[in-house]
Design an enzyme around this catalytic site. Structure first.
Site, PDB file in Angstrom:
ATOM      1  N   GLU A 250     -17.502  -2.238  60.069  1.00  0.00           N
ATOM      2  CA  GLU A 250     -18.563  -2.087  59.124  1.00  0.00           C
ATOM      3  C   GLU A 250     -19.205  -0.802  59.404  1.00  0.00           C
ATOM      4  OE1 GLU A 250     -21.618  -5.445  59.112  1.00  0.00           O
ATOM      5  OE2 GLU A 250     -19.979  -6.806  59.484  1.00  0.00           O
ATOM      6  N   LYS A 252     -21.972   1.532  60.272  1.00  0.00           N
ATOM      7  CA  LYS A 252     -23.383   1.220  61.109  1.00  0.00           C
ATOM      8  C   LYS A 252     -24.234   2.317  60.428  1.00  0.00           C
ATOM      9  CE  LYS A 252     -25.095   1.190  65.615  1.00  0.00           C
ATOM     10  NZ  LYS A 252     -26.440   1.729  65.375  1.00  0.00           N
ATOM     11  N   ARG A 257     -33.228  -2.576  61.384  1.00  0.00           N
ATOM     12  CA  ARG A 257     -32.577  -3.816  61.341  1.00  0.00           C
ATOM     13  C   ARG A 257     -33.840  -4.792  60.856  1.00  0.00           C
ATOM     14  NH1 ARG A 257     -28.998  -6.183  65.941  1.00  0.00           N
ATOM     15  NH2 ARG A 257     -28.353  -8.120  65.039  1.00  0.00           N
ATOM     16  N   ARG A 272     -36.923  -5.765  64.150  1.00  0.00           N
ATOM     17  CA  ARG A 272     -36.051  -5.862  65.325  1.00  0.00           C
ATOM     18  C   ARG A 272     -36.998  -6.556  66.382  1.00  0.00           C
ATOM     19  NH1 ARG A 272     -31.742  -2.283  67.495  1.00  0.00           N
ATOM     20  NH2 ARG A 272     -31.457  -2.644  69.422  1.00  0.00           N
ATOM     21  N   GLU A 302     -29.744  -4.154  57.360  1.00  0.00           N
ATOM     22  CA  GLU A 302     -30.247  -2.932  57.720  1.00  0.00           C
ATOM     23  C   GLU A 302     -31.031  -2.408  56.341  1.00  0.00           C
ATOM     24  OE1 GLU A 302     -30.006  -2.045  60.943  1.00  0.00           O
ATOM     25  OE2 GLU A 302     -30.254  -0.046  60.869  1.00  0.00           O
ATOM     26  N   PHE A 342     -25.991  -7.954  56.456  1.00  0.00           N
ATOM     27  CA  PHE A 342     -24.661  -8.027  57.337  1.00  0.00           C
ATOM     28  C   PHE A 342     -24.488  -9.360  58.015  1.00  0.00           C
ATOM     29  CE2 PHE A 342     -27.531  -5.289  60.150  1.00  0.00           C
ATOM     30  CZ  PHE A 342     -27.630  -6.187  61.179  1.00  0.00           C
ATOM     31  N   ARG A 414     -26.262  -8.723  74.488  1.00  0.00           N
ATOM     32  CA  ARG A 414     -25.425  -7.744  74.128  1.00  0.00           C
ATOM     33  C   ARG A 414     -24.266  -7.956  74.792  1.00  0.00           C
ATOM     34  NH1 ARG A 414     -27.151  -2.534  72.762  1.00  0.00           N
ATOM     35  NH2 ARG A 414     -29.093  -3.040  73.742  1.00  0.00           N
ATOM     36  N   LYS A 420     -20.502  -1.044  69.097  1.00  0.00           N
ATOM     37  CA  LYS A 420     -20.949   0.167  68.161  1.00  0.00           C
ATOM     38  C   LYS A 420     -20.091   1.348  68.384  1.00  0.00           C
ATOM     39  CE  LYS A 420     -24.930   0.546  70.988  1.00  0.00           C
ATOM     40  NZ  LYS A 420     -26.397   0.488  71.054  1.00  0.00           N
TER      41      LYS A 420
HETATM   42  P1  AMP Z   1     -28.122   0.090  68.547  1.00  0.00           P
HETATM   43  O1  AMP Z   1     -29.502  -0.020  68.054  1.00  0.00           O
HETATM   44  O2  AMP Z   1     -27.540   1.550  68.695  1.00  0.00           O
HETATM   45  O3  AMP Z   1     -27.728  -0.804  69.886  1.00  0.00           O
HETATM   46  O4  AMP Z   1     -26.994  -0.554  67.488  1.00  0.00           O
HETATM   47  C1  AMP Z   1     -27.361  -1.798  67.096  1.00  0.00           C
HETATM   48  C2  AMP Z   1     -27.964  -1.719  65.751  1.00  0.00           C
HETATM   49  O5  AMP Z   1     -27.196  -0.982  64.902  1.00  0.00           O
HETATM   50  C3  AMP Z   1     -28.423  -2.901  65.105  1.00  0.00           C
HETATM   51  O6  AMP Z   1     -29.513  -3.379  65.879  1.00  0.00           O
HETATM   52  C4  AMP Z   1     -28.747  -2.738  63.767  1.00  0.00           C
HETATM   53  O7  AMP Z   1     -30.141  -2.301  63.652  1.00  0.00           O
HETATM   54  C5  AMP Z   1     -27.947  -1.440  63.370  1.00  0.00           C
HETATM   55  N1  AMP Z   1     -26.766  -1.741  62.493  1.00  0.00           N
HETATM   56  C6  AMP Z   1     -26.494  -0.788  61.362  1.00  0.00           C
HETATM   57  N2  AMP Z   1     -25.305  -1.388  60.591  1.00  0.00           N
HETATM   58  C7  AMP Z   1     -25.032  -2.499  61.181  1.00  0.00           C
HETATM   59  C8  AMP Z   1     -24.104  -3.354  60.866  1.00  0.00           C
HETATM   60  N3  AMP Z   1     -23.254  -3.430  59.930  1.00  0.00           N
HETATM   61  N4  AMP Z   1     -24.072  -4.564  61.603  1.00  0.00           N
HETATM   62  C9  AMP Z   1     -25.006  -4.622  62.703  1.00  0.00           C
HETATM   63  N5  AMP Z   1     -25.867  -3.911  63.087  1.00  0.00           N
HETATM   64  C10 AMP Z   1     -26.013  -2.727  62.330  1.00  0.00           C
END
Ligand code: AMP
Length: 559
Positions: A250, A252, A257, A272, A302, A342, A414, A420
């Protein structure tokens, strides 16, 4: 049960450091409570007058509390200050002043002892008082409560009122105690606690209905759930390996969030970090009300800020939306946002978290109306995945999420069900022009390196890193750097530009730190490039080109 028993337990907890002993004591105590006492007792032990999800609050300030204590004790307030200075604990200081009074008057001995339920009932009365003159009435009720308490009980009443127990017995330990008290596996207690958002409620159900009841607990709309988190993939290859050859990719999106709860036309939005941000996003509330085809739902998505052409804007712009509580309409006009959904965790009474990802996604599509879902591609082809990643990045997004097709939703965890995947900017070959001695274990080694790009016939620094090399490599490079040292400035050794290293990084930022005006973010040395001469290092022009390529995709606007 008498309130005194709870207070004595808390006193013991304060003095014990062994977690296991603490858990045993609390488990034993929980077992002795009757059904109605379980929730209030556990809430109080965790420093809450009411359970976490309960919107009621006491609204008693320290000013009110101290006024009551002063009146009750009639004591010299210096005693309070001294006790507070000695212990740093308001509860203990209140206990100290009230003990002075107890020595003069023995009236508490004649009173009936307070019970846990009585204390809760008085808290409820205090919380119910609203409107004109409420401060005085709250004060009187509090005085009634404290006048019936022993000084030790007063210590804990004060702690609960101000919400600071300091017994070292937190929610995680309470989950263990509840598990032990009612012989329910800890994992099941933790899951239930995550679902309903409060361990005191789980304990009540455990006492009343046993393990079966706990296993049946479900989400409650308007109580936020901890979000599932993603693991950083080192490469798309890793993703395919972990996900069994096929994965759902998907986009990102680089936004915020949100968790959306709706029931019977009411909508609440949580960040979040699970704070209520409904008021910051009025147009999203309306969108949900207009589009979602379900009576009840918990959804995730998001929100991203977009410019006039619908291009995503950098994350900082979006954050302004959450800060502007007072001028929401104005901010909504300046910084329009877009929602992309999502996930779905709950629909019309049905808990979806154990349902596999692909099915959740289908169900989400069914109820989402005209709200877009994050762009998705299910594939087993590495080249298709690479292409999709490029596409996402070219459209100004952060990268991809890779989700395992059969994965459940695991709140607060996690794991590798979600990866990611970020775009990798091309590594740079840079020259070490100076180095610093490290700290601790590395204090004898030149282990922190200044990295420079070629700039005509000189070198210009664009970053610094102590990451990436093994201990052996650091020892070796220290020797080599010492031999080419040309000067020292404090801890820093200036060297001839001889050694080339390949450097990976996450981003190139503008920075006043270096003359070049640019700095690598999260730089790390990938390898030493002895096969390259300094003349073959990358130039500052290349660095600038990569820097600018980052902005081609993202809208660059000044607000
Ligand atoms: P990180 O904050 O770097 O750990 O990455 C995860 C975050 O990516 C999530 O908490 C969401 O805020 C964001 N995100 C963006 N696009 C998506 C998606 N398609 N699915 C899940 N999370 C997403």
């Amino acid at each position: 049960m008498e309130f005194k028993s709870l207070v004595e337990l808390c006193e013991s907890l304060e003095k014990i450091a062994k977690r296991n002993v603490m858990i045993d004591m609390v488990a034993d105590f929980c077992r002795r409570l009757n059904e109605e006492e379980v929730e209030p007792a556990i809430s109080m032990m965790l420093g809450r007058a009411f359970p976490k999800y309960d919107p009621r609050t006491l609204d008693v300030s320290w000013a009110t509390l101290s006024k009551v204590v002063k009146r009750l004790s009639g004591a010299d307030w210096e005693i309070f200050h001294t006790a507070f200075r000695n212990t740093g604990d308001i509860g203990a200081a209140v206990q100290a002043v009230l003990e002075k009074r107890a020595m003069r008057r023995q009236s508490t001995l004649l009173e009936k002892p307070l019970t846990i339920l009585e204390v809760r009932r008085i808290f409820e009365h205090i919380a119910e008082i609203k409107g004109q003159g409420s401060k005085d009435r709250k004060e009187r009720l509090l005085e009634t409560l404290l006048s019936r308490a022993t000084p030790l009980e007063a210590k804990y009443i004060v702690k609960i009122v101000i919400g600071e127990m300091r017994t070292g017995f937190q929610e995680g330990l309470m989950e263990a105690a509840v598990s032990r008290a009612f012989s329910i596996p800890l994992k099941e207690v933790q899951t239930a606690s995550m679902l309903v958002g409060d361990i005191s409620e789980v304990a009540y159900i455990a006492k009343r209905l046993g393990r079966g009841g706990v296993l049946n607990l479900n989400f409650k709309v308007f109580r936020p759930i901890k979000p599932m988190l993603a693991y950083m993939a080192s490469s798309l290859n890793e993703v395919f390996e972990e996900h069994g050859g096929k994965t759902a990719l998907e986009y990102k999106l680089d936004g915020a969030r949100i968790q959306i709860h709706m029931a019977d036309g009411d909508v609440k939005i949580f960040s979040r970090r699970l704070t209520d941000i409904t008021r910051s996003l009025p147009e999203i509330v309306n969108l949900i009300k207009g589009e979602i085809k379900a009576r009840e739902a918990i959804l995730e998505g998001e929100v991203i800020a977009v410019n006039d052409e619908g291009k995503p804007m950098p994350f900082q712009h979006l954050m302004r939306r959450f800060k502007r509580i007072h001028e929401i309409d104005n901010a909504a006009r300046i910084i329009p946002v877009e929602l992309h959904l999502f996930d779905v965790l709950y629909i019309n009474g049905e808990n979806m978290i154990r349902v596999p990802y692909v099915e959740r996604r289908d169900r989400l599509r069914e109820i989402a109306g005209n709200i877009p879902l994050t762009k998705q591609k299910i594939t087993s082809s590495l080249s298709e995945a690479e292409e999709f990643l490029r596409e996402a990045v070219n459209e100004g997004h952060e990268g991809l999420m890779a989700k395992r097709l059969d994965s459940p939703y695991t709140p607060g965890i996690r794991g590798k069900h979600w990866f990611k995947v970020k775009e990798v900017l091309p590594p740079l070959d840079l020259v070490i022009v100076a180095a610093e001695y490290g700290y601790g274990r590395r204090h004898n080694w030149l282990s922190d390196y200044y990295l420079a790009a070629r700039d005509g016939d000189r070198f210009t620094v664009i970053g610094k890193t102590f990451k990436g090399l093994t201990d052996d490599e650091i020892a070796d490079i220290t020797e080599r750097l010492r031999k080419i040292a040309i000067g020292e400035e404090g801890n820093r050794v200036i060297v001839l530009p001889k050694i080339v290293v390949e450097v990976a990084y996450n981003e190139i930022q503008t920075s006043p730190k270096y003359e070049s005006g640019m700095a690598l973010r999260f730089a790390r040395i990938v390898r030493i490039r002895d096969d390259k001469s300094p003349e073959e290092a990358d130039t500052i022009d290349t660095v600038r080109k990569i820097y600018e390529s980052q902005f081609k995709r993202k809208a660059k606007i000044d607000l």
